[in-house]
Design a protein around this motif. Structure first.
Motif, mmCIF file in Angstrom:
data_model
loop_
_atom_site.group_PDB
_atom_site.id
_atom_site.type_symbol
_atom_site.label_atom_id
_atom_site.label_comp_id
_atom_site.label_asym_id
_atom_site.label_seq_id
_atom_site.Cartn_x
_atom_site.Cartn_y
_atom_site.Cartn_z
ATOM 1 N N LEU A 174 -82.766 1.265 -9.942
ATOM 2 C CA LEU A 174 -81.343 1.312 -9.626
ATOM 3 C C LEU A 174 -80.625 0.082 -10.177
ATOM 4 C CD1 LEU A 174 -81.322 2.555 -5.906
ATOM 5 C CD2 LEU A 174 -81.175 3.912 -8.007
ATOM 6 N N GLU A 175 -81.243 -1.082 -10.051
ATOM 7 C CA GLU A 175 -80.631 -2.301 -10.582
ATOM 8 C C GLU A 175 -80.550 -2.250 -12.106
ATOM 9 O OE1 GLU A 175 -79.034 -6.260 -10.797
ATOM 10 O OE2 GLU A 175 -78.859 -4.472 -9.538
ATOM 11 N N ALA A 176 -81.615 -1.748 -12.741
ATOM 12 C CA ALA A 176 -81.597 -1.620 -14.199
ATOM 13 C C ALA A 176 -80.510 -0.636 -14.631
ATOM 14 C CB ALA A 176 -82.962 -1.168 -14.703
ATOM 15 N N LEU A 177 -80.305 0.432 -13.863
ATOM 16 C CA LEU A 177 -79.257 1.401 -14.187
ATOM 17 C C LEU A 177 -77.877 0.781 -13.993
ATOM 18 C CD1 LEU A 177 -78.456 4.262 -15.014
ATOM 19 C CD2 LEU A 177 -78.605 4.921 -12.599
ATOM 20 N N ARG A 178 -77.712 -0.005 -12.934
ATOM 21 C CA ARG A 178 -76.421 -0.693 -12.730
ATOM 22 C C ARG A 178 -76.097 -1.569 -13.938
ATOM 23 N NH1 ARG A 178 -74.496 -5.406 -12.053
ATOM 24 N NH2 ARG A 178 -76.578 -6.350 -12.073
ATOM 25 N N ILE A 179 -77.081 -2.325 -14.393
ATOM 26 C CA ILE A 179 -76.871 -3.190 -15.552
ATOM 27 C C ILE A 179 -76.561 -2.360 -16.795
ATOM 28 C CG2 ILE A 179 -78.032 -4.828 -17.093
ATOM 29 C CD1 ILE A 179 -79.625 -5.770 -14.590
ATOM 30 N N HIS A 180 -77.304 -1.280 -16.984
ATOM 31 C CA HIS A 180 -77.097 -0.393 -18.136
ATOM 32 C C HIS A 180 -75.674 0.157 -18.161
ATOM 33 C CE1 HIS A 180 -77.933 2.817 -21.061
ATOM 34 N NE2 HIS A 180 -77.338 3.644 -20.223
ATOM 35 N N LEU A 181 -75.137 0.498 -16.995
ATOM 36 C CA LEU A 181 -73.804 1.091 -16.905
ATOM 37 C C LEU A 181 -72.692 0.048 -16.859
ATOM 38 C CD1 LEU A 181 -74.597 3.977 -14.395
ATOM 39 C CD2 LEU A 181 -74.204 4.179 -16.844
ATOM 40 N N GLY A 182 -73.056 -1.225 -16.673
ATOM 41 C CA GLY A 182 -72.080 -2.301 -16.703
ATOM 42 C C GLY A 182 -71.240 -2.456 -15.456
ATOM 43 N N PHE A 183 -71.744 -2.000 -14.304
ATOM 44 C CA PHE A 183 -71.013 -2.153 -13.051
ATOM 45 C C PHE A 183 -71.369 -3.488 -12.406
ATOM 46 C CE2 PHE A 183 -71.660 2.650 -12.953
ATOM 47 C CZ PHE A 183 -70.417 2.916 -13.516
ATOM 48 N N SER A 184 -70.364 -4.215 -11.916
ATOM 49 C CA SER A 184 -70.654 -5.475 -11.235
ATOM 50 C C SER A 184 -71.242 -5.234 -9.847
ATOM 51 C CB SER A 184 -69.396 -6.333 -11.132
ATOM 52 O OG SER A 184 -68.379 -5.654 -10.411
ATOM 53 N N LYS A 185 -70.756 -4.176 -9.179
ATOM 54 C CA LYS A 185 -71.264 -3.810 -7.857
ATOM 55 C C LYS A 185 -71.291 -2.296 -7.725
ATOM 56 C CE LYS A 185 -70.378 -7.647 -4.707
ATOM 57 N NZ LYS A 185 -69.879 -7.987 -3.349
ATOM 58 N N VAL A 186 -72.203 -1.810 -6.906
ATOM 59 C CA VAL A 186 -72.280 -0.380 -6.594
ATOM 60 C C VAL A 186 -72.534 -0.229 -5.104
ATOM 61 C CG1 VAL A 186 -73.165 0.233 -8.878
ATOM 62 C CG2 VAL A 186 -74.783 -0.253 -7.024
ATOM 63 N N SER A 187 -72.182 0.917 -4.577
ATOM 64 C CA SER A 187 -72.637 1.311 -3.243
ATOM 65 C C SER A 187 -73.828 2.247 -3.432
ATOM 66 C CB SER A 187 -71.523 2.000 -2.458
ATOM 67 O OG SER A 187 -70.456 1.104 -2.195
ATOM 68 N N VAL A 188 -74.704 2.308 -2.441
ATOM 69 C CA VAL A 188 -75.919 3.117 -2.546
ATOM 70 C C VAL A 188 -76.090 3.952 -1.286
ATOM 71 C CG1 VAL A 188 -78.435 3.091 -2.810
ATOM 72 C CG2 VAL A 188 -77.045 1.413 -4.035
ATOM 73 N N LEU A 189 -76.365 5.250 -1.488
ATOM 74 C CA LEU A 189 -76.660 6.166 -0.381
ATOM 75 C C LEU A 189 -78.081 6.693 -0.557
ATOM 76 C CD1 LEU A 189 -74.410 8.987 1.049
ATOM 77 C CD2 LEU A 189 -76.794 9.446 0.496
ATOM 78 N N GLY A 190 -78.890 6.522 0.484
ATOM 79 C CA GLY A 190 -80.263 7.017 0.459
ATOM 80 C C GLY A 190 -80.553 7.881 1.671
#
Length: 300
Positions: free
Chosen positions: A91-107
């Motif tokens: 998930l962190e690698a995907l955040r970096i790939h997409l260029g988002f500074s922050k994300v919310s996560v639902l599990g």
């Protein structure tokens, strides 16, 4: 808008990212604040979350992630890298790939553990955390699970499912050897995941319909067991605002787990759905989405 109208208004886009030695598939819908929706790592894929949560696309950019070896994501070369914490790293690698500074996560379920791991490991990049019927690696509620199974053992709605689950937990049944065997096992035990299966089982079956990976099922269980990750040690360090959702009659991730999370995570809200099992968005949809949407609208 109905889910069907929203799906038409916000068509999905499929993408893949090469991260951590795998090809991670994800599906995007909507626009707004970014919300990663993560399925369990045991092979079910994200299609059931797409069907259940597409309404959130009205106000959010939804990123439905297929965990490694599930859905359309590839397997790691080493099965020991099928741990839930490996999936948090994805998930962190995907955040970096997409260029988002922050994300919310639902599990949900086991992906609650993935989301909790993300919250502990990457707090500076987490906006909000939502977990529903969450597993907590390092914490067991097996006594509550056994109590619920015993209560349902003579109920004709659950009797066959209790026998199948008890045989599996007790080691009398072999792990599913292929995707077909896993699908058959899930079909047998599915009523247990609901409070009133006579009302909602067909809808749950529709949402879960799709490919399933016995490789992920067996590899993730083995990898987490060998690693012995304990998420309980750092729960009080989670700084993101957190919403904890759980059905009162959830047998696989009982209420006690969510109550422990609420006690240990300082900025958390706990919502218990009194007429639900493991899928409260199906059994009490109005209450569930009212609670979820209210939380998502608040400032971080």
């Amino acid at each position: 808008m109905s889910n069907e109208q929203i799906a038409t208004a916000f068509p999905v886009e499929d993408h893949s990212a090469a991260v951590n030695g795998i090809d991670l598939h994800y599906r995007v819908a909507g626009d707004g604040p970014v919300l990663f929706l993560v399925p369990p790592g045991w092979g079910v894929g994200s299609h059931y979350l797409q069907r259940g949560f597409i309404s959130l696309a009205e106000r959010h950019k939804l990123i439905f992630v297929d965990t490694r070896a599930s859905g359309r994501s590839s397997r790691p070369a080493d099965p020991s890298q099928m741990r839930s914490i490996d999936m948090a790293d994805d998930l962190e690698a995907l955040r970096i790939h997409l260029g988002f500074s922050k994300v919310s996560v639902l599990g949900h379920s086991n992906s609650g553990a993935i989301a909790l791991s993300y919250a502990e490991r990457f707090p500076e990049h987490l906006d909000k955390l939502i977990v529903s019927g969450s597993q907590v690696l390092g914490l067991s509620a097996s006594a509550d699970t056994q109590r619920i199974l015993q209560e349902r053992a003579t109920d004709p709605r659950f009797e066959a499912a209790v026998q199948a689950v008890s045989a599996f937990f007790g080691g009398q049944a072999s792990p599913p050897k292929d995707d077909e065997a896993l699908g058959a096992f899930i079909a047998r035990v599915l009523p247990l995941y609901l409070y009133q299966p006579e009302k909602t089982l067909s809808l749950l079956q529709q949402q879960l319909a799709g490919p399933i990976s016995s490789y992920a099922f067996n590899a993730q269980f083995a990898a987490d067991a060998a690693d012995r990750t304990d998420l309980t040690q750092a729960l009080n360090q989670i700084a993101a605002k957190t919403l904890i959702l759980v059905g009162r009659h959830d047998f696989i991730c009982p209420v006690a787990l969510s109550e422990h999370l609420h006690k240990r995570i300082p900025p958390s809200q706990l919502a218990i759905f009194e007429e639900s099992g493991h899928f409260p968005w199906l059994e009490e949809p109005e209450k569930f989405f009212a609670t979820l949407n209210d939380f998502l609208r608040r400032p971080a």
